[in-house]
Design a protein around this motif. Sequence first.
Motif, PDB file in Angstrom:
ATOM      1  N   ARG A 189      31.837  31.642 -48.321  1.00 15.06           N
ATOM      2  CA  ARG A 189      31.990  32.964 -49.346  1.00 15.06           C
ATOM      3  C   ARG A 189      33.578  33.220 -49.769  1.00 15.06           C
ATOM      4  O   ARG A 189      34.297  33.587 -49.155  1.00 15.06           O
ATOM      5  CB  ARG A 189      31.891  34.149 -48.560  1.00 15.06           C
ATOM      6  N   ALA A 190      33.713  31.995 -51.001  1.00 14.99           N
ATOM      7  CA  ALA A 190      35.017  31.766 -51.454  1.00 14.99           C
ATOM      8  C   ALA A 190      35.253  32.742 -52.724  1.00 14.99           C
ATOM      9  O   ALA A 190      34.290  32.615 -53.823  1.00 14.99           O
ATOM     10  CB  ALA A 190      34.884  30.192 -51.888  1.00 14.99           C
ATOM     11  N   THR A 191      36.425  32.895 -53.006  1.00 15.48           N
ATOM     12  CA  THR A 191      37.028  33.412 -54.321  1.00 15.48           C
ATOM     13  C   THR A 191      38.185  32.358 -54.628  1.00 15.48           C
ATOM     14  O   THR A 191      39.002  32.490 -54.052  1.00 15.48           O
ATOM     15  CB  THR A 191      37.359  34.819 -54.259  1.00 15.48           C
ATOM     16  N   ALA A 192      38.339  32.129 -55.981  1.00 16.54           N
ATOM     17  CA  ALA A 192      39.434  31.495 -56.439  1.00 16.54           C
ATOM     18  C   ALA A 192      40.316  32.302 -57.247  1.00 16.54           C
ATOM     19  O   ALA A 192      39.741  33.022 -58.334  1.00 16.54           O
ATOM     20  CB  ALA A 192      39.346  30.127 -57.066  1.00 16.54           C
ATOM     21  N   LEU A 193      41.676  32.663 -56.971  1.00 11.39           N
ATOM     22  CA  LEU A 193      42.344  33.182 -57.669  1.00 11.39           C
ATOM     23  C   LEU A 193      43.386  32.380 -58.447  1.00 11.39           C
ATOM     24  O   LEU A 193      43.907  31.594 -57.919  1.00 11.39           O
ATOM     25  CB  LEU A 193      43.409  34.309 -56.786  1.00 11.39           C
ATOM     26  N   ARG A 194      43.357  32.589 -59.957  1.00 11.10           N
ATOM     27  CA  ARG A 194      44.408  31.682 -60.607  1.00 11.10           C
ATOM     28  C   ARG A 194      45.584  32.391 -60.923  1.00 11.10           C
ATOM     29  O   ARG A 194      45.600  33.460 -61.651  1.00 11.10           O
ATOM     30  CB  ARG A 194      43.670  31.382 -61.963  1.00 11.10           C
ATOM     31  N   LEU A 195      46.658  32.299 -60.063  1.00  8.97           N
ATOM     32  CA  LEU A 195      47.857  32.910 -60.074  1.00  8.97           C
ATOM     33  C   LEU A 195      48.724  32.546 -61.434  1.00  8.97           C
ATOM     34  O   LEU A 195      48.858  31.406 -61.423  1.00  8.97           O
ATOM     35  CB  LEU A 195      48.707  32.888 -58.715  1.00  8.97           C
ATOM     36  N   THR A 196      49.481  33.710 -61.845  1.00  9.38           N
ATOM     37  CA  THR A 196      50.573  33.160 -62.735  1.00  9.38           C
ATOM     38  C   THR A 196      51.869  32.970 -62.086  1.00  9.38           C
ATOM     39  O   THR A 196      51.676  32.750 -60.803  1.00  9.38           O
ATOM     40  CB  THR A 196      50.904  34.428 -63.790  1.00  9.38           C
ATOM     41  N   ASN A 197      53.112  32.751 -62.613  1.00  9.25           N
ATOM     42  CA  ASN A 197      53.901  32.586 -62.002  1.00  9.25           C
ATOM     43  C   ASN A 197      54.534  33.673 -61.013  1.00  9.25           C
ATOM     44  O   ASN A 197      54.378  34.776 -61.384  1.00  9.25           O
ATOM     45  CB  ASN A 197      55.508  32.332 -63.090  1.00  9.25           C
TER      46      ASN A 197
END
Lengths: 349, 349
Positions: A189-197
């Motif tokens: 049960r995965a989630t991917a967060l695309r982080l800024t700086n």
Amino acid sequence: MPASPPDPSSAGTVGSAGLSGLSGATCVVTGGLGFIGSNLALALAAGGARVRVVDALVAQHGGDRRNLAQRPDIEVLEARLDHPCVADLVADADVVFNVAGQVSHHASMTDPLRDLDLNVTSHLAFLETLRAVNPTVRVVYTSTRQVYGRPEHIPVDEGHPARPVDVNGIDKLACEQLHLLYSAVHGLRATALRLTNVYGPRQNLLKDDLGALPVFVRRALRGETIRLYGDGTQRRDCLHVDDVVRALVAATTDAAVGMIVNIGHDQSVTLREIAEELIAAVTSEGGPRSDVELAPWPAEAAKIDIGDFETDSTRATRVLGWKPEIGLRDGARDTVVFYRRHPWYLSST
Amino acid sequence: MPASPPDPSSAGTVGSAGLSGLSGATCVVTGGLGFIGSNLALALAAGGARVRVVDALVAQHGGDRRNLAQRPDIEVLEARLDHPCVADLVADADVVFNVAGQVSHHASMTDPLRDLDLNVTSHLAFLETLRAVNPTVRVVYTSTRQVYGRPEHIPVDEGHPARPVDVNGIDKLACEQLHLLYSAVHGLRATALRLTNVYGPRQNLLKDDLGALPVFVRRALRGETIRLYGDGTQRRDCLHVDDVVRALVAATTDAAVGMIVNIGHDQSVTLREIAEELIAAVTSEGGPRSDVELAPWPAEAAKIDIGDFETDSTRATRVLGWKPEIGLRDGARDTVVFYRRHPWYLSST
């Protein structure tokens, strides 16, 4: 570490409000001796979670045991993600925050096989370990806005094409896709967060290769000239690490399983404004005054530069109930206060 | 090997017309002992190129030295792409056709680290070798339509989002992006072709894990029942390998540097129609008659199935001047004629 509401004077302590949902949970933080990982581990422990950290302490990276020295109850395993002993650490975990990674874009271009090894191969082995010993565990993976490459339109939402412009971005995208594949096919049960700086406390300030922001912070604290490429008007959004920690915890909601979610700030600033806010924060705390200098783009950096970037975090607000709470001015001040209280981050030993 | 125009009776010999541009050129074909690679190597040699092959002869793959036995002038190096000795082979090459790869979707799910190693890590090392010894060489990389995942719309052009649904697709996409990155940043002149399903001479027919088409061909030639999952109406387009060889050569045009180009057929057919064309070709050549049987989808295969697929190859026609010339009926007949003349492909030693 007392719980307190988000406050620029907290110097690296997120409020416990957003973390109470994980009180009593067993949480694994990979890369937990590094910048984002250690802030997360401390916040989780303060919120009542049982916290375990796995970190390879790769020499060129930002990990340091001193980041967690205040919480000896946090279990630390020094190992690569693909080491067999990691299986025991994750077998009964409720949540895995997979934060470990090689973050230098420049290093990914000069030693691409190392980036692939650290950002994909070891993570794929880690996913195989999870599949074997804890196949339905909740996983939050920290990806990066770098996977988008040069924006076709601004702000950039999750539907924007992913066309990375350096090896790091290609590898992070592949790793993110692997996490979501294991979610779709194998029950993870995965989630991917695309982080800024990201900036803030517990970032390694001494290595020039971990991003522009820690270099800015170091030079501001020391009263040294901050160099900007081009005319310094390149736009970014950036997040205080406490906002990122809250996003990571909020991302454990079931509603986000199988999703990619941007995590950025709605405050768009130029690199010059970031430098100037840091300089102002240092002088307001009685530190030395730096200045800003413009320099031509080095050819190698220009080739992988992405131009202006702004994040659209609408999905994060809708699905995670998250939005940034710390503006650049407060965040810069909190960051400066923290490092002036903890001067070892600026000493070379 | 005589040059001849494309003709279904040619049994695996492409016409030399499309290859004359590489006469006298030094061409390296990776995976050159395998299905597509050996057909390409033979065609290049027939067209007057100096041909060198590097192939690791991975046990589970389709490579076989007998595929090139008729041309002892083709130099063969048995090595992985990341072996140091590859540098000598490519240092003075004019064109590199990078065809080597692990092609099984199923195997990529059961042994994902192996797929990553063979489809990304060894290719990245190969790109580093090229960067070191032949940094501006012309490279044509064979990617796959699998990088698109389940189509959002049909036919699928190159602007369609790339959302692979298995490890093989994720790895091929990363490898394609690495090739184009080296083209954009390091001076390599690379083109990535996204190939649809390919059939024809010199394909390993005995391994069940190299795609549906070689299994269909084997069972048709032996008069065995061909099993289709579901109702057999799943749509595909498929290419005779001679059409693919022409596309690979056409892709060496300078106009295609830095591009992704779909290579598919405009003839959309169901899996059942493919099976029936092969059965008809075998019986028309005096062979035994197979039948077709429908079976429920196995759970593991259903999870990574992409549904109907049709390729939009408009860009290939516009940029490469290429379009498919061999329809399924002629292609099936050519394929059957070839294997009946070369029965060792059907024997297990």
